[in-house]
Design an enzyme around this catalytic site. Structure first.
Site, PDB file in Angstrom:
ATOM      1  CG  ASP A   1       5.455 -18.226  -8.896  1.00  0.00           C
ATOM      2  OD1 ASP A   1       6.274 -18.433  -9.810  1.00  0.00           O
ATOM      3  OD2 ASP A   1       4.289 -18.672  -8.904  1.00  0.00           O
TER       4      ASP A   1
ATOM      5  CG  HIS B   1      -0.025 -20.078 -15.093  1.00  0.00           C
ATOM      6  ND1 HIS B   1       0.652 -19.220 -15.912  1.00  0.00           N
ATOM      7  CD2 HIS B   1       0.887 -20.525 -14.184  1.00  0.00           C
ATOM      8  CE1 HIS B   1       1.919 -19.140 -15.522  1.00  0.00           C
ATOM      9  NE2 HIS B   1       2.094 -19.926 -14.483  1.00  0.00           N
ATOM     10  N   GLY B   2      -3.682 -22.386 -14.144  1.00  0.00           N
ATOM     11  CA  GLY B   2      -5.099 -22.294 -13.770  1.00  0.00           C
ATOM     12  C   GLY B   2      -5.919 -23.524 -14.048  1.00  0.00           C
TER      13      GLY B   2
ATOM     14  CD  GLU C   1       7.258 -17.400 -18.074  1.00  0.00           C
ATOM     15  OE1 GLU C   1       7.057 -17.355 -16.840  1.00  0.00           O
ATOM     16  OE2 GLU C   1       6.355 -17.367 -18.918  1.00  0.00           O
TER      17      GLU C   1
ATOM     18  CB  THR D   1      -4.527 -24.894 -10.254  1.00  0.00           C
ATOM     19  OG1 THR D   1      -4.111 -23.671 -10.875  1.00  0.00           O
ATOM     20  CG2 THR D   1      -5.997 -25.122 -10.506  1.00  0.00           C
TER      21      THR D   1
HETATM   22  P1  13P Z   1      -0.879 -24.252 -11.905  1.00  0.00           P
HETATM   23  O1  13P Z   1      -1.924 -23.197 -12.123  1.00  0.00           O
HETATM   24  O2  13P Z   1      -0.917 -25.299 -12.960  1.00  0.00           O
HETATM   25  O3  13P Z   1      -0.915 -24.818 -10.539  1.00  0.00           O
HETATM   26  O4  13P Z   1       0.555 -23.519 -12.079  1.00  0.00           O
HETATM   27  C1  13P Z   1       1.135 -22.818 -11.028  1.00  0.00           C
HETATM   28  C2  13P Z   1       2.316 -22.017 -11.434  1.00  0.00           C
HETATM   29  O5  13P Z   1       2.883 -22.166 -12.483  1.00  0.00           O
HETATM   30  C3  13P Z   1       2.791 -21.033 -10.460  1.00  0.00           C
HETATM   31  O6  13P Z   1       3.860 -20.277 -10.936  1.00  0.00           O
HETATM   32  O1  G3H Z   2       1.312 -18.913 -11.645  1.00  0.00           O
HETATM   33  C1  G3H Z   2       0.912 -18.257 -10.728  1.00  0.00           C
HETATM   34  C2  G3H Z   2      -0.265 -18.441  -9.934  1.00  0.00           C
HETATM   35  O2  G3H Z   2      -0.900 -19.658 -10.088  1.00  0.00           O
HETATM   36  C3  G3H Z   2      -1.168 -17.236  -9.957  1.00  0.00           C
HETATM   37  O3  G3H Z   2      -1.291 -16.918  -8.649  1.00  0.00           O
HETATM   38  O4  G3H Z   2      -3.383 -15.643  -8.166  1.00  0.00           O
HETATM   39  O5  G3H Z   2      -1.419 -15.593  -6.633  1.00  0.00           O
HETATM   40  O6  G3H Z   2      -1.313 -14.388  -8.822  1.00  0.00           O
HETATM   41  P1  G3H Z   2      -1.902 -15.532  -8.065  1.00  0.00           P
HETATM   42 ZN    ZN Z   3       3.682 -19.916 -13.076  1.00  0.00          ZN
END
Ligand code: 13P
Ligand code: G3H
Ligand code: ZN
Length: 288
Positions: A80, A175-176, A131, A237
């Site tokens: 990812d 994210h997050g 992306e 998250t």
């Molecule tokens: P979240 O932080 O919303 O869980 O997103 C995760 C994500 O996009 C990982 O690539």
């Molecule tokens: O989208 C990606 C993750 O939520 C961030 O993860 O803390 O492992 O880089 P990481």
């Molecule tokens: Zn992501």
């Protein structure tokens, strides 16, 4: 069984549902996702970031996932938000069946050129997600203070030129953790998803679309996204929160316990419940 990312996404596109792609860093998270998806009879994507690999080690992650993949559901192992092409090469060599190249912050032409390199490198071994546009939010190695929505016309050109298997789009998710704070009015942000943009991309682009920042997105929005071509939803998250909340609560209530199995065991159960809810919301139950 371990399968290519593109194979589960193709089936999802045809069946009009989305596959859950869950980020894992350790045995507890992997077990939670696997057990939930086996119980739901759902295909699944296990994904690890560069930071997850730094934390757990690539051989542990591949080894554990190979064991999980002996279950009777289609499972892909995905890299990812990959930026380090050497690490990506290693992932493919060690058995990842899908990779994401995140060139979202590169100029358009450079993103195309780098993505094409990844497609060539992965050919015949792993599927490729890339992306266009930038997802809002900050989470460790993945951050963007200003989101940039995907331009549908550019998306069409990008997919045509790169020949990727799936496209991650930026339509306003983040994210997050900050989404919760935005929803509660504690923080400013953009929670409104741009379905108009997604619709245009869906009309112009034929590959399965990917939604990042899927945690805490309301079910009604997820449903609309799936109708408009989203075939993979990324969740990190929501699992972190379920895991950490349980450990915090447990250590407060049982300050005298020093056997990690006593609190790590139940975290699997807590995360498993979250995964099951998500998989049902994505319409992936019974699709294995
Ligand atoms: P979240 O932080 O919303 O869980 O997103 C995760 C994500 O996009 C990982 O690539
Ligand atoms: O989208 C990606 C993750 O939520 C961030 O993860 O803390 O492992 O880089 P990481
Ligand atoms: Zn992501």
């Amino acid at each position: 069984m371990l399968v290519k990312g593109a194979s589960v996404l193709k089936a999802a596109k045809k069946g009009k549902y989305a596959v859950g792609a869950f980020n894992i860093n350790d045995l507890e998270m992997l077990k939670a996702v696997t057990v939930a998806c086996v119980e739901e009879k759902a295909p699944v994507i296990i994904q690890t970031t560069e930071k997850a690999i730094k934390y757990a080690g690539i051989d542990y992650l591949v080894g554990m996932t190979r064991v999980a993949a002996t279950e009777d559901i289609p499972m892909a192992l995905h890299f990812d938000h990959g930026k380090d092409l050497n690490l990506m090469k290693q992932c493919i060599k060690k058995g990842y069946t899908s990779v994401m190249f995140d060139g979202s912050k590169l100029p358009f032409k450079k993103n195309i050129a780098q993505t094409k390199k990844v497609v060539a490198m992965a050919k015949g071994k792993a599927s490729v997600e890339a992306e266009l546009g930038v997802i809002f939010g900050k989470e460790d190695s993945v951050s963007a203070s200003k989101g940039l929505y995907t331009d549908p016309k550019m998306a069409k050109e990008f997919v045509k030129k790169t020949k990727i298997d799936s496209l991650a789009v930026a339509i306003g998710t983040k994210h997050g953790l900050s989404k919760k704070e935005i929803a509660l009015g504690k923080k400013k942000g953009h929670l409104k998803l741009r379905f108009d943009i997604l619709k245009e991309i869906h009309e112009d682009v034929n590959v399965p679309l990917v939604l990042h920042g899927g945690s805490d997105v309301p079910h009604s929005d997820i449903k609309k996204c799936i109708k408009l071509g989203i075939c993979k939803v990324n969740i990190d998250t929501d699992l972190r929160v379920a895991f950490t909340d349980f450990v915090k609560k447990f250590s407060k209530e049982h300050p005298d316990v020093y056997d990690p199995r006593e609190f790590l065991g139940p975290t699997v159960h807590a995360m498993k419940n979250v995964v099951k809810i998500k998989v049902r919301e994505f319409g992936a139950t019974q699709k294995a």
